[in-house]
Enzyme design. Sequence first.
Site, PDB file in Angstrom:
ATOM      1  N   HIS A 143      -1.062  74.792  50.904  1.00 25.88           N
ATOM      2  CA  HIS A 143      -1.032  75.945  51.800  1.00 25.88           C
ATOM      3  C   HIS A 143      -2.264  76.790  51.512  1.00 25.88           C
ATOM      4  CE1 HIS A 143       0.967  78.943  54.431  1.00 25.88           C
ATOM      5  NE2 HIS A 143       0.207  79.779  53.736  1.00 25.88           N
ATOM      6  N   CYS A 144      -3.056  77.047  52.552  1.00 26.11           N
ATOM      7  CA  CYS A 144      -4.310  77.784  52.381  1.00 26.11           C
ATOM      8  C   CYS A 144      -4.170  79.178  52.973  1.00 26.11           C
ATOM      9  CB  CYS A 144      -5.465  77.036  53.051  1.00 26.11           C
ATOM     10  SG  CYS A 144      -7.050  77.891  52.898  1.00 26.11           S
ATOM     11  N   PRO A 145      -4.248  80.225  52.150  1.00 27.02           N
ATOM     12  CA  PRO A 145      -4.135  81.584  52.700  1.00 27.02           C
ATOM     13  C   PRO A 145      -5.309  81.968  53.585  1.00 27.02           C
ATOM     14  CG  PRO A 145      -4.743  81.648  50.375  1.00 27.02           C
ATOM     15  CD  PRO A 145      -4.405  80.223  50.686  1.00 27.02           C
ATOM     16  N   ASN A 190      -4.179  80.913  56.746  1.00 26.19           N
ATOM     17  CA  ASN A 190      -2.798  81.356  56.974  1.00 26.19           C
ATOM     18  C   ASN A 190      -1.940  80.232  57.532  1.00 26.19           C
ATOM     19  OD1 ASN A 190      -0.711  83.260  56.934  1.00 26.19           O
ATOM     20  ND2 ASN A 190      -1.064  83.864  59.064  1.00 26.19           N
TER      21      ASN A 190
END
Length: 296
Positions: free
Chosen positions: A146-148, A151
């Site tokens: 999961h890449c912030p 998002n």
Amino acid sequence: MQSSNHRLRDMEQHHPLLSGGTDVEADSLADSCGMVCATMTWFLVLYAEFVVNFVMLLPSKNFWYSLLNGAAFNSFAILALASHLRTMLTDPGAVPKGNATKEYMESLQLKPGEVIYKCPKCCSIKPERAHHCSICKRCIRKMDHHCPWVNNCVGEKNQRFFVLFTMYVALISAHALGLSGMHFFTCIKVQWNECSDFSPGVSVLLLIFLCLEAVLFLTFTAVMFGTQIHSICNDETEIERLKNEKPTWERRTRWDGMKTVFGGPPSLLWCNPFTGLRLRRLLLSRGRRSGSEFSV
């Protein structure tokens, strides 16, 4: 839940202490952090465009130098932002939530004794190589991480756009560093007032911040780009590598893996984030994230 034709197993332990209000608060906080990171990404890319165009290129007396570098830099920046949007808005491969029902399992036409797995967190039947994302609250097919900064999860359906995003950001970062070096070298030989429409102090501060930003982004995205290409060639996601999972699937060859992710044989379309763009479908897919389920 068991049947004479198949067995259903929970893949992960459910922790009651993490449910209820805590989950809602954590989900809201994570989504807010993701939106901040995604907005910051756009701000930093647009800042780089401002400094490159208005501090370095437009004041230059060399027309062709400004034209060629401006066309290259702005083209890569547009492709980087387009890749970011595609990564953020594209469904990463979410498994329908709550599909672990008797009716759905009967529709799968499973063989006698065949084992299927259920995720107790989102109550869905987990396909092979799917993992549950604690931020998205969904199981994602071939979830890498999961890449912030986008998002969103990076998974089966949007990994291509994430790879393009890291590549184009690395390119504009390297280009910005090169242009900054040339600008410093040129302005040292003449008066700073002749190099820029801004005062010398403001120009230097803008360039220093741009160089720091470019170094950080170049390092981060170059590493991520290399990691993603390595994972694709080895047909192994980052989660599978970190968990040291033994492959139960038949691994693809390197070229087969690349063709699967980027869609088809090698061509310039591999580098095009606009390929297959359907704006209405993207907006509908993104809108359903806040509802009951993704568009799958």
